[in-house]
Design a protein around this motif. Structure first.
Motif, PDB file in Angstrom:
ATOM      1  N   LEU A 129       0.826  -1.206   0.000  1.00 58.56           N
ATOM      2  CA  LEU A 129       0.000   0.000   0.000  1.00 58.56           C
ATOM      3  C   LEU A 129       0.861   1.257   0.000  1.00 58.56           C
ATOM      4  O   LEU A 129       1.737   1.412   0.844  1.00 58.56           O
ATOM      5  CB  LEU A 129      -0.928   0.004   1.216  1.00 58.56           C
ATOM      6  CG  LEU A 129      -1.916  -1.173   1.299  1.00 58.56           C
ATOM      7  CD1 LEU A 129      -2.713  -1.097   2.586  1.00 58.56           C
ATOM      8  CD2 LEU A 129      -2.852  -1.185   0.096  1.00 58.56           C
ATOM      9  N   SER A 130       0.594   2.150  -0.940  1.00 54.95           N
ATOM     10  CA  SER A 130       1.317   3.414  -1.027  1.00 54.95           C
ATOM     11  C   SER A 130       0.550   4.502  -0.265  1.00 54.95           C
ATOM     12  O   SER A 130      -0.561   4.280   0.194  1.00 54.95           O
ATOM     13  CB  SER A 130       1.498   3.811  -2.491  1.00 54.95           C
ATOM     14  OG  SER A 130       2.149   2.786  -3.217  1.00 54.95           O
ATOM     15  N   SER A 131       1.162   5.678  -0.180  1.00 58.30           N
ATOM     16  CA  SER A 131       0.566   6.752   0.618  1.00 58.30           C
ATOM     17  C   SER A 131      -0.255   7.722  -0.225  1.00 58.30           C
ATOM     18  O   SER A 131       0.294   8.516  -0.985  1.00 58.30           O
ATOM     19  CB  SER A 131       1.665   7.530   1.350  1.00 58.30           C
ATOM     20  OG  SER A 131       1.125   8.666   1.978  1.00 58.30           O
ATOM     21  N   SER A 132      -1.577   7.657  -0.071  1.00 57.99           N
ATOM     22  CA  SER A 132      -2.450   8.608  -0.770  1.00 57.99           C
ATOM     23  C   SER A 132      -2.150  10.037  -0.318  1.00 57.99           C
ATOM     24  O   SER A 132      -2.078  10.960  -1.136  1.00 57.99           O
ATOM     25  CB  SER A 132      -3.922   8.284  -0.481  1.00 57.99           C
ATOM     26  OG  SER A 132      -4.268   7.031  -1.001  1.00 57.99           O
ATOM     27  N   ALA A 133      -1.961  10.212   0.990  1.00 52.93           N
ATOM     28  CA  ALA A 133      -1.759  11.558   1.538  1.00 52.93           C
ATOM     29  C   ALA A 133      -0.497  12.209   0.973  1.00 52.93           C
ATOM     30  O   ALA A 133      -0.530  13.355   0.510  1.00 52.93           O
ATOM     31  CB  ALA A 133      -1.678  11.487   3.061  1.00 52.93           C
ATOM     32  N   VAL A 134       0.618  11.476   0.999  1.00 51.87           N
ATOM     33  CA  VAL A 134       1.887  12.035   0.534  1.00 51.87           C
ATOM     34  C   VAL A 134       1.861  12.268  -0.972  1.00 51.87           C
ATOM     35  O   VAL A 134       2.188  13.347  -1.467  1.00 51.87           O
ATOM     36  CB  VAL A 134       3.067  11.101   0.901  1.00 51.87           C
ATOM     37  CG1 VAL A 134       4.357  11.561   0.226  1.00 51.87           C
ATOM     38  CG2 VAL A 134       3.264  11.073   2.407  1.00 51.87           C
ATOM     39  N   ILE A 135       1.453  11.248  -1.723  1.00 55.45           N
ATOM     40  CA  ILE A 135       1.565  11.306  -3.176  1.00 55.45           C
ATOM     41  C   ILE A 135       0.560  12.264  -3.793  1.00 55.45           C
ATOM     42  O   ILE A 135       0.889  13.008  -4.730  1.00 55.45           O
ATOM     43  CB  ILE A 135       1.438   9.897  -3.791  1.00 55.45           C
ATOM     44  CG1 ILE A 135       2.503   8.994  -3.197  1.00 55.45           C
ATOM     45  CG2 ILE A 135       1.578   9.950  -5.299  1.00 55.45           C
ATOM     46  CD1 ILE A 135       3.906   9.576  -3.192  1.00 55.45           C
ATOM     47  N   ILE A 136      -0.670  12.282  -3.287  1.00 55.26           N
ATOM     48  CA  ILE A 136      -1.648  13.228  -3.818  1.00 55.26           C
ATOM     49  C   ILE A 136      -1.176  14.663  -3.567  1.00 55.26           C
ATOM     50  O   ILE A 136      -1.310  15.529  -4.435  1.00 55.26           O
ATOM     51  CB  ILE A 136      -3.039  12.977  -3.210  1.00 55.26           C
ATOM     52  CG1 ILE A 136      -3.640  11.683  -3.789  1.00 55.26           C
ATOM     53  CG2 ILE A 136      -3.976  14.145  -3.489  1.00 55.26           C
ATOM     54  CD1 ILE A 136      -4.954  11.271  -3.176  1.00 55.26           C
ATOM     55  N   LYS A 137      -0.611  14.904  -2.393  1.00 58.06           N
ATOM     56  CA  LYS A 137      -0.066  16.244  -2.094  1.00 58.06           C
ATOM     57  C   LYS A 137       1.075  16.586  -3.048  1.00 58.06           C
ATOM     58  O   LYS A 137       1.151  17.705  -3.579  1.00 58.06           O
ATOM     59  CB  LYS A 137       0.442  16.272  -0.644  1.00 58.06           C
ATOM     60  CG  LYS A 137       0.930  17.634  -0.168  1.00 58.06           C
ATOM     61  CD  LYS A 137      -0.227  18.562   0.083  1.00 58.06           C
ATOM     62  CE  LYS A 137       0.209  19.823   0.821  1.00 58.06           C
ATOM     63  NZ  LYS A 137       1.117  20.674   0.060  1.00 58.06           N
ATOM     64  N   ILE A 138       1.965  15.626  -3.322  1.00 54.82           N
ATOM     65  CA  ILE A 138       3.117  15.879  -4.188  1.00 54.82           C
ATOM     66  C   ILE A 138       2.678  16.108  -5.637  1.00 54.82           C
ATOM     67  O   ILE A 138       3.134  17.049  -6.294  1.00 54.82           O
ATOM     68  CB  ILE A 138       4.140  14.721  -4.093  1.00 54.82           C
ATOM     69  CG1 ILE A 138       4.851  14.771  -2.730  1.00 54.82           C
ATOM     70  CG2 ILE A 138       5.174  14.810  -5.226  1.00 54.82           C
ATOM     71  CD1 ILE A 138       5.795  13.621  -2.476  1.00 54.82           C
ATOM     72  N   ILE A 139       1.794  15.236  -6.164  1.00 57.57           N
ATOM     73  CA  ILE A 139       1.386  15.409  -7.564  1.00 57.57           C
ATOM     74  C   ILE A 139       0.542  16.670  -7.737  1.00 57.57           C
ATOM     75  O   ILE A 139       0.522  17.254  -8.814  1.00 57.57           O
ATOM     76  CB  ILE A 139       0.646  14.161  -8.127  1.00 57.57           C
ATOM     77  CG1 ILE A 139      -0.653  13.871  -7.380  1.00 57.57           C
ATOM     78  CG2 ILE A 139       1.555  12.954  -8.126  1.00 57.57           C
ATOM     79  CD1 ILE A 139      -1.429  12.678  -7.950  1.00 57.57           C
ATOM     80  N   GLN A 160      -6.384   1.336  -3.973  1.00 59.90           N
ATOM     81  CA  GLN A 160      -5.780   0.864  -2.725  1.00 59.90           C
ATOM     82  C   GLN A 160      -6.621   1.273  -1.519  1.00 59.90           C
ATOM     83  O   GLN A 160      -6.750   0.507  -0.553  1.00 59.90           O
ATOM     84  CB  GLN A 160      -4.351   1.405  -2.588  1.00 59.90           C
ATOM     85  CG  GLN A 160      -3.359   0.766  -3.551  1.00 59.90           C
ATOM     86  CD  GLN A 160      -1.948   1.252  -3.341  1.00 59.90           C
ATOM     87  OE1 GLN A 160      -1.681   2.086  -2.475  1.00 59.90           O
ATOM     88  NE2 GLN A 160      -1.023   0.736  -4.125  1.00 59.90           N
ATOM     89  N   ASP A 161      -7.188   2.486  -1.573  1.00 60.60           N
ATOM     90  CA  ASP A 161      -8.081   2.925  -0.492  1.00 60.60           C
ATOM     91  C   ASP A 161      -9.310   2.024  -0.387  1.00 60.60           C
ATOM     92  O   ASP A 161      -9.841   1.800   0.708  1.00 60.60           O
ATOM     93  CB  ASP A 161      -8.536   4.373  -0.728  1.00 60.60           C
ATOM     94  CG  ASP A 161      -7.451   5.380  -0.389  1.00 60.60           C
ATOM     95  OD1 ASP A 161      -6.453   4.981   0.232  1.00 60.60           O
ATOM     96  OD2 ASP A 161      -7.583   6.550  -0.775  1.00 60.60           O
ATOM     97  N   ILE A 162      -9.754   1.507  -1.543  1.00 59.26           N
ATOM     98  CA  ILE A 162     -10.928   0.629  -1.555  1.00 59.26           C
ATOM     99  C   ILE A 162     -10.582  -0.767  -1.026  1.00 59.26           C
ATOM    100  O   ILE A 162     -11.326  -1.333  -0.224  1.00 59.26           O
ATOM    101  CB  ILE A 162     -11.510   0.537  -2.986  1.00 59.26           C
ATOM    102  CG1 ILE A 162     -12.105   1.892  -3.404  1.00 59.26           C
ATOM    103  CG2 ILE A 162     -12.596  -0.545  -3.067  1.00 59.26           C
ATOM    104  CD1 ILE A 162     -12.478   1.977  -4.859  1.00 59.26           C
ATOM    105  N   ILE A 163      -9.435  -1.309  -1.448  1.00 60.08           N
ATOM    106  CA  ILE A 163      -9.113  -2.692  -1.065  1.00 60.08           C
ATOM    107  C   ILE A 163      -8.606  -2.817   0.366  1.00 60.08           C
ATOM    108  O   ILE A 163      -8.408  -3.932   0.850  1.00 60.08           O
ATOM    109  CB  ILE A 163      -8.094  -3.351  -2.032  1.00 60.08           C
ATOM    110  CG1 ILE A 163      -6.727  -2.659  -1.939  1.00 60.08           C
ATOM    111  CG2 ILE A 163      -8.600  -3.361  -3.451  1.00 60.08           C
ATOM    112  CD1 ILE A 163      -5.635  -3.428  -2.660  1.00 60.08           C
ATOM    113  N   ILE A 164      -8.425  -1.690   1.064  1.00 61.84           N
ATOM    114  CA  ILE A 164      -7.997  -1.781   2.467  1.00 61.84           C
ATOM    115  C   ILE A 164      -9.030  -2.551   3.289  1.00 61.84           C
ATOM    116  O   ILE A 164      -8.674  -3.268   4.231  1.00 61.84           O
ATOM    117  CB  ILE A 164      -7.758  -0.372   3.075  1.00 61.84           C
ATOM    118  CG1 ILE A 164      -7.202  -0.465   4.508  1.00 61.84           C
ATOM    119  CG2 ILE A 164      -9.027   0.449   3.064  1.00 61.84           C
ATOM    120  CD1 ILE A 164      -5.861  -1.095   4.618  1.00 61.84           C
TER     121      ILE A 164
END
Length: 400
Positions: A129-139, A160-164
């Motif tokens: 699982l990657s980080s939605s918070a970090v990556i969405i902020k960066i992109i 990934q947020d769904i399959i958690i």
């Protein structure tokens, strides 16, 4: 002495937090690095493993979760659903493939070191699982949201947020805890409801809010209306056992197709900045320097392995689904870290005794460090790609 006795600890905390963020922020801005790094470092410095100024880490974390809900709501407002639907193969097949490969790799490593199969599966979930918070902020900061690589990475993060949810159910089953059937039914209903909303806005392409025109010039009511629109979706999703951030994202997509809602961005933007910062501060609070120093060799080896493995797997999958190689490599770097949702799996595994004290501390340290290092890792990858592209252009020019 008299002055010290008069200081309010809450006021002192907020003041010190603001001073440190400004100082680190100016340094990071000088080196063109995202403020996320500063937020995490401030949390690590002020937490119980640092100077101990922050005693109630849980409260900071809960406040930080509000930031993630706001962040996903804002991203939802920027996303066109028809464009996102085009990425469904990558989102569904690519994410399931990525999780499966991660689990198989860890099972292989676990076989060599005689790890329990249950622990290997859980660790596979954690690193996948990657980080939605970090990556969405960066992109978002890099203006990549509307680019092909930005859309591809975003589709993977949302999946990934769904399959958690199923991953947490599997973790409970592995730990011998049976998930009540009513909870599973509720999650399925929630998932179907989300799908119904998405299908509706996909077909309609336009939604009119009945009260939007009446709020146009009323800033005070706009604040509360915007909060309701954001957190209403999050509340509805959590009522069905789904991620509140996912509900906020769907709410943002509804706002994207609605009319006369430009005021939402201006109203909630400052709240988002503050609470997203608190989320990353809460991650820094979990970094235990003493534990890291005592186990730095093992942590560095695993840290290196996680980045290389995740980078390669995600780059391959992105290339498989229509990305060019330089885009796939950048996307792989964006998805290489371990995400904040892995904290949930680790905590669940620890409470179910699948993971012991050492394993839990090790995993928490690993997740926190990957989140801290991620912006540097992405910047280095970008520079290497640009250098390679420049050499390629020079080489091609030399043949002309």
């Amino acid at each position: 002495m008299f002055l010290a006795a008069k200081l309010d600890p809450t006021v002192a905390f907020v003041s010190v937090l603001a001073i440190l963020i400004i100082m680190l922020g100016l340094i990071l801005k000088r080196f063109k690095q995202p403020y996320i790094i500063g937020y995490i470092m401030v949390g690590a410095l002020l937490g119980e493993h640092g100077v101990g100024l922050i005693k109630d880490a849980d409260s900071i974390h809960h406040l930080g979760e509000i930031g993630i809900i706001l962040l996903l709501f804002f991203i939802g407002m920027e996303i066109s659903l028809p464009e996102l639907v085009k990425q469904w193969k990558l989102a569904v097949i690519g994410t399931l493939l990525q999780v499966s490969i991660s689990v198989l790799i860890v099972i292989g490593i676990g076989y060599i070191f005689n790890w329990n199969i249950n622990r290997s599966i859980i660790l596979g979930f954690v690193i996948a699982l990657s980080s939605s918070a970090v990556i969405i902020k960066i992109i978002q900061d890099k203006n990549l949201i509307t680019t092909r690589i930005g859309k591809n990475v975003l589709s993977v993060l949302l999946m990934q947020d769904i399959i958690i949810v199923p991953l947490l159910i599997i973790t409970s089953v592995i730990g011998g805890k049976e998930e009540p059937i009513e909870n599973i039914i509720l999650m399925v209903i929630g998932g179907l409801l989300v799908m119904a909303i998405l299908i509706y806005i996909y077909i309609k392409r336009s939604v009119k809010l009945p009260f939007a025109s009446k709020l146009e010039n009323d800033h005070e009511l706009q604040v509360f209306a915007a909060i309701l629109l954001c957190f209403g979706g999050a509340l509805l999703a959590s009522a069905f056992g789904l991620s509140p951030a996912l509900g906020a994202f769907v709410g943002g997509m509804v706002m994207h197709v609605s009319k006369a809602t430009d005021w939402i961005y201006d109203t909630l933007h400052s709240f988002r900045v503050l609470f997203v910062a608190l989320f990353f501060v809460s991650i820094g609070l979990q970094i235990d320097f003493e534990f890291i120093v005592q186990n730095y060799v093992a942590i560095l080896i695993v840290l290196f392995s996680v980045y290389i493995t995740n980078h390669l797997i995600n780059s391959f999958i992105l290339k498989l689904f229509s990305c060019k190689w330089h885009e796939a490599i950048l996307g792989g770097a964006l998805l290489a870290q371990i995400g904040e949702l892995s904290f949930l799996i680790s905590s669940s595994a620890y409470s179910l005794e699948i993971m012991g004290d050492f394993g839990y501390k090790f995993t928490i340290s690993l997740i926190s460090l990957t989140l801290l290092i991620s912006p540097f890792y992405i910047s280095i990858t970008e520079k290497l790609l640009k250098r390679h592209q420049k050499k390629k252009i020079i080489r091609l020019g030399g043949h002309v």
